[in-house]
Design a protein around this motif. Structure first.
Motif, PDB file in Angstrom:
ATOM      1  N   THR A 145       0.840  -1.206   0.000  1.00 43.60           N
ATOM      2  CA  THR A 145       0.000   0.000   0.000  1.00 43.60           C
ATOM      3  C   THR A 145       0.878   1.260   0.000  1.00 43.60           C
ATOM      4  O   THR A 145       0.530   2.277  -0.580  1.00 43.60           O
ATOM      5  N   PHE A 146       2.036   1.164   0.652  1.00 46.42           N
ATOM      6  CA  PHE A 146       2.950   2.307   0.697  1.00 46.42           C
ATOM      7  C   PHE A 146       3.441   2.622  -0.726  1.00 46.42           C
ATOM      8  O   PHE A 146       3.505   3.792  -1.124  1.00 46.42           O
ATOM      9  N   ILE A 147       3.774   1.559  -1.463  1.00 40.71           N
ATOM     10  CA  ILE A 147       4.254   1.760  -2.841  1.00 40.71           C
ATOM     11  C   ILE A 147       3.129   2.373  -3.695  1.00 40.71           C
ATOM     12  O   ILE A 147       3.362   3.304  -4.474  1.00 40.71           O
ATOM     13  N   ALA A 148       1.934   1.855  -3.504  1.00 42.99           N
ATOM     14  CA  ALA A 148       0.798   2.378  -4.284  1.00 42.99           C
ATOM     15  C   ALA A 148       0.585   3.865  -3.982  1.00 42.99           C
ATOM     16  O   ALA A 148       0.363   4.671  -4.901  1.00 42.99           O
ATOM     17  N   GLU A 149       0.696   4.221  -2.710  1.00 40.18           N
ATOM     18  CA  GLU A 149       0.513   5.639  -2.348  1.00 40.18           C
ATOM     19  C   GLU A 149       1.631   6.503  -2.932  1.00 40.18           C
ATOM     20  O   GLU A 149       1.405   7.615  -3.402  1.00 40.18           O
ATOM     21  N   HIS A 150       2.828   5.978  -2.882  1.00 35.70           N
ATOM     22  CA  HIS A 150       3.963   6.719  -3.448  1.00 35.70           C
ATOM     23  C   HIS A 150       3.765   6.909  -4.946  1.00 35.70           C
ATOM     24  O   HIS A 150       4.017   7.990  -5.492  1.00 35.70           O
ATOM     25  N   ASN A 151       3.295   5.849  -5.609  1.00 36.40           N
ATOM     26  CA  ASN A 151       3.057   5.927  -7.061  1.00 36.40           C
ATOM     27  C   ASN A 151       1.978   6.944  -7.396  1.00 36.40           C
ATOM     28  O   ASN A 151       2.056   7.621  -8.431  1.00 36.40           O
ATOM     29  N   ALA A 152       0.982   7.029  -6.524  1.00 34.21           N
ATOM     30  CA  ALA A 152      -0.172   7.900  -6.818  1.00 34.21           C
ATOM     31  C   ALA A 152       0.267   9.341  -7.078  1.00 34.21           C
ATOM     32  O   ALA A 152      -0.307  10.042  -7.904  1.00 34.21           O
ATOM     33  N   LYS A 153       1.349   9.735  -6.402  1.00 34.48           N
ATOM     34  CA  LYS A 153       1.829  11.106  -6.566  1.00 34.48           C
ATOM     35  C   LYS A 153       2.544  11.311  -7.916  1.00 34.48           C
ATOM     36  O   LYS A 153       2.725  12.434  -8.365  1.00 34.48           O
ATOM     37  N   LEU A 154       2.975  10.222  -8.504  1.00 33.84           N
ATOM     38  CA  LEU A 154       3.804  10.335  -9.711  1.00 33.84           C
ATOM     39  C   LEU A 154       3.066   9.934 -10.982  1.00 33.84           C
ATOM     40  O   LEU A 154       3.570  10.115 -12.087  1.00 33.84           O
ATOM     41  N   GLN A 193       3.066  -3.622 -10.308  1.00 36.21           N
ATOM     42  CA  GLN A 193       2.913  -3.236  -8.898  1.00 36.21           C
ATOM     43  C   GLN A 193       4.233  -2.847  -8.232  1.00 36.21           C
ATOM     44  O   GLN A 193       4.366  -2.885  -7.013  1.00 36.21           O
ATOM     45  N   GLY A 194       5.212  -2.518  -9.049  1.00 41.49           N
ATOM     46  CA  GLY A 194       6.465  -2.005  -8.482  1.00 41.49           C
ATOM     47  C   GLY A 194       6.364  -0.495  -8.292  1.00 41.49           C
ATOM     48  O   GLY A 194       5.289   0.084  -8.423  1.00 41.49           O
ATOM     49  N   ALA A 195       7.492   0.111  -7.976  1.00 39.64           N
ATOM     50  CA  ALA A 195       7.496   1.557  -7.729  1.00 39.64           C
ATOM     51  C   ALA A 195       7.838   2.314  -9.009  1.00 39.64           C
ATOM     52  O   ALA A 195       8.748   1.921  -9.737  1.00 39.64           O
ATOM     53  N   ILE A 196       7.144   3.400  -9.233  1.00 50.12           N
ATOM     54  CA  ILE A 196       7.462   4.240 -10.393  1.00 50.12           C
ATOM     55  C   ILE A 196       8.881   4.794 -10.227  1.00 50.12           C
ATOM     56  O   ILE A 196       9.667   4.807 -11.165  1.00 50.12           O
ATOM     57  N   ASP A 197       9.213   5.204  -9.015  1.00 46.15           N
ATOM     58  CA  ASP A 197      10.563   5.692  -8.714  1.00 46.15           C
ATOM     59  C   ASP A 197      11.108   4.877  -7.537  1.00 46.15           C
ATOM     60  O   ASP A 197      10.942   5.254  -6.363  1.00 46.15           O
ATOM     61  N   PRO A 198      11.745   3.725  -7.821  1.00 42.26           N
ATOM     62  CA  PRO A 198      12.141   2.798  -6.755  1.00 42.26           C
ATOM     63  C   PRO A 198      13.046   3.402  -5.682  1.00 42.26           C
ATOM     64  O   PRO A 198      12.868   3.134  -4.495  1.00 42.26           O
ATOM     65  N   ILE A 199      13.994   4.234  -6.101  1.00 36.36           N
ATOM     66  CA  ILE A 199      14.932   4.756  -5.097  1.00 36.36           C
ATOM     67  C   ILE A 199      14.236   5.758  -4.182  1.00 36.36           C
ATOM     68  O   ILE A 199      14.412   5.729  -2.953  1.00 36.36           O
ATOM     69  N   ALA A 233      11.851   6.847   1.094  1.00 29.64           N
ATOM     70  CA  ALA A 233      10.686   7.322   1.854  1.00 29.64           C
ATOM     71  C   ALA A 233      10.187   6.247   2.827  1.00 29.64           C
ATOM     72  O   ALA A 233       9.591   6.567   3.860  1.00 29.64           O
ATOM     73  N   SER A 234      10.436   4.982   2.512  1.00 28.65           N
ATOM     74  CA  SER A 234       9.931   3.894   3.369  1.00 28.65           C
ATOM     75  C   SER A 234      10.752   3.733   4.658  1.00 28.65           C
ATOM     76  O   SER A 234      10.331   3.061   5.581  1.00 28.65           O
ATOM     77  N   ASN A 235      11.942   4.293   4.667  1.00 25.01           N
ATOM     78  CA  ASN A 235      12.855   4.114   5.806  1.00 25.01           C
ATOM     79  C   ASN A 235      13.232   2.663   6.053  1.00 25.01           C
ATOM     80  O   ASN A 235      13.488   2.250   7.187  1.00 25.01           O
ATOM     81  N   TYR A 236      13.260   1.890   4.986  1.00 30.77           N
ATOM     82  CA  TYR A 236      13.600   0.459   5.084  1.00 30.77           C
ATOM     83  C   TYR A 236      14.926   0.260   5.825  1.00 30.77           C
ATOM     84  O   TYR A 236      15.032  -0.555   6.730  1.00 30.77           O
ATOM     85  N   ARG A 237      15.920   1.054   5.458  1.00 29.33           N
ATOM     86  CA  ARG A 237      17.253   0.857   6.053  1.00 29.33           C
ATOM     87  C   ARG A 237      17.218   1.136   7.560  1.00 29.33           C
ATOM     88  O   ARG A 237      17.853   0.420   8.346  1.00 29.33           O
ATOM     89  N   ALA A 238      16.476   2.155   7.940  1.00 22.67           N
ATOM     90  CA  ALA A 238      16.396   2.466   9.382  1.00 22.67           C
ATOM     91  C   ALA A 238      15.710   1.318  10.130  1.00 22.67           C
ATOM     92  O   ALA A 238      16.133   0.937  11.230  1.00 22.67           O
ATOM     93  N   HIS A 239      14.687   0.755   9.528  1.00 22.49           N
ATOM     94  CA  HIS A 239      14.023  -0.401  10.146  1.00 22.49           C
ATOM     95  C   HIS A 239      15.019  -1.549  10.318  1.00 22.49           C
ATOM     96  O   HIS A 239      15.089  -2.195  11.359  1.00 22.49           O
TER      97      HIS A 239
END
Ligand code: RM4
Ligand code: MN
Ligand code: MN
Length: 430
Positions: free
Chosen positions: A8-17, A397-403, A408-414
């Motif tokens: 859902t996070f990816i979908a929301e991120h895509n929605a902006k782009l 269903q991937g990210a329009i802008d993966p990086i 934005a997901s903070n994956y690395r911090a997690h």
């Protein structure tokens, strides 16, 4: 529960782009149509294109001088698989990873296969490692492995490769990649003829253990760590070995394993002609086996390699079935970002090469119209196919802008919280 980026996070991120992408995609579609190219055909090809991630690439790499580990690094193959799955989730270009043994060794291969399946990651070619001694290992690889003067060392190296096949079978892999560090640092140190004979003898023993539907990928490398001669130094030695071993043996091209300025695309073309192109370890380099990010230094060369691949694909060259893998070392970037960018660069080169007007190119070549022939290649290379890549990702269903989505997901911090640093991780050592 370990963190995964929610879809859902990816979908929301895509929605902006998405509205920007729609505009760019439509404009590019109209542009390509004018030159007789159907954008949808190219987008489907890109969507079907896959490049495997090296498990050793998701940890921070190093040079022989130092390694500067990053936060939240994978500690073992299970962590590495999570990172590989994240790269696939965002890019939809990397459904498989290529494991390295014993770096990725576990006590339960069934568990490993299960975990990979649960994460949606397949295993591509299994890589053996007879270029370093493992703790407690008796016969040493200091003076070679499959070509060592001592039969006990050769047997140990053969056995390791056979074990890699066994492990790979359990993981659903269908190929073994063999790169050896064997060679010499001093003229006179070894007999150039005898070591090649020993290579063939040892590899025949490995080859004999390949299941019917497996292939073995022979990886050549000009130098390092042997600095005077390596046993499988170039595509000539590799092809001779593949032809001597049998039809399941193919030649793997690592882009960094050649002398500077070598015409790699021509090597690729010749291996396709011989029906022996195994596939690639993609990376980029300025001076040697630099293991820099694919497309970061010489994108035109990458395009020219793909130009040969698309040419072979379109003329249905017999036996043409290359395995695409990345092989990089990420010393100063977040490895996940580098691998995503690199996977996208291979897709870019593939898409650009798919734009080449091959009928016009052939006509120009036959008419000796040098400028037109060159311009046709350049027209494809300079086309900005980014909207095609982004659209292929969005449809999958991937990210329009993966990086951007990854950041934005903070994956690395997690992961930094989840993965307290451990000493002695094999990650990223290349
Ligand atoms: C070598 C070669 C192999 C890789 C090792 C780690 O230079 O590229 O493919 O397995 O590095
Ligand atoms: Mn390699
Ligand atoms: Mn290498």
């Amino acid at each position: 529960m370990s963190y995964r980026i929610p879809d859902t996070f990816i979908a929301e991120h895509n929605a902006k782009l998405v509205s920007g992408l729609d505009e760019d995609y439509a404009a590019l579609g109209r542009r390509l149509e004018r030159s007789g190219v159907d954008i949808e055909t190219v987008t489907s090809k890109v969507a079907a294109f896959a490049v495997a991630v090296p498990t050793w690439g998701v940890g921070t790499g190093g040079t022989r001088f130092a390694r500067f580990p990053g936060p939240g690094e994978p500690r073992d193959i299970f962590d590495k698989l999570e990172d590989c799955a994240t790269i696939q989730q965002l890019t939809r270009a990397t459904p498989a990873c290529s494991p390295h043994f014993p770096w990725d060794e576990v006590s339960d291969h069934g568990e490993l296969a299960e975990r990979a399946k649960a994460l949606g990651v397949r295993f591509e070619a299994v890589n053996s490692n007879t270029f370093q001694d493992q703790p407690g290992q008796k016969p040493s690889y200091k003076f070679g492995s499959l070509t060592h003067s001592d039969k006990a060392v050769r047997d140990q190296a053969i056995e390791h490769n056979v074990e890699c096949i066994e492990t790979g079978r359990k993981l659903g892999s269908k190929a073994l990649t063999v790169w050896i560090a064997d060679g010499s640092n001093f003229p006179g140190q070894s007999n150039l003829n005898r070591v090649f004979d020993r290579y063939l003898e040892s590899m025949s023993a490995v080859y004999a253990q390949l299941p019917d539907d497996w292939r073995v990928f022979l990886e050549h490398k000009l130098y390092e760590p042997a600095f005077y001669s390596t046993v499988i130094s170039d595509w000539g030695s590799s092809l001779m070995a593949a032809q001597a071993l049998g039809p399941k043996a193919h030649c793997l091209v690592d882009l960094g394993h050649h002398a500077p300025n070598v015409n790699i695309e021509q090597i690729v073309c010749r291996l396709i002609h011989a029906g022996r192109l195994a596939g690639f370890h993609f990376n980029d380099s300025k001076y040697g086996d630099d293991d820099l990010d694919t497309g970061s230094i010489e994108p035109f060369r990458l395009f020219l390699v793909f130009n040969e691949l698309v040419d072979a694909e379109q003329r249905k060259a017999p036996g043409f079935d290359p395995a695409y893998m990345l092989d990089q070392s990420h010393n100063v970037t977040d490895p996940i970002e580098s691998l995503m960018a690199s996977a996208m660069e291979t897709q870019r080169a593939y898409a650009q090469a798919s734009l080449v007007d091959r009928a016009a190119l052939e006509a120009a070549q036959e008419a000796n119209d040098v400028m037109l022939a060159h311009r046709l290649l350049k027209a494809a290379f300079t086309a900005d196919v980014s909207p095609i890549l982004a659209e292929a990702r969005r449809r999958g269903q991937g990210a329009i802008d993966p990086i951007a989505a990854y950041r934005a997901s903070n994956y690395r911090a997690h992961k930094t919280k989840e993965r307290p640093a451990v000493a002695g991780s094999s990650s990223g050592i290349v």
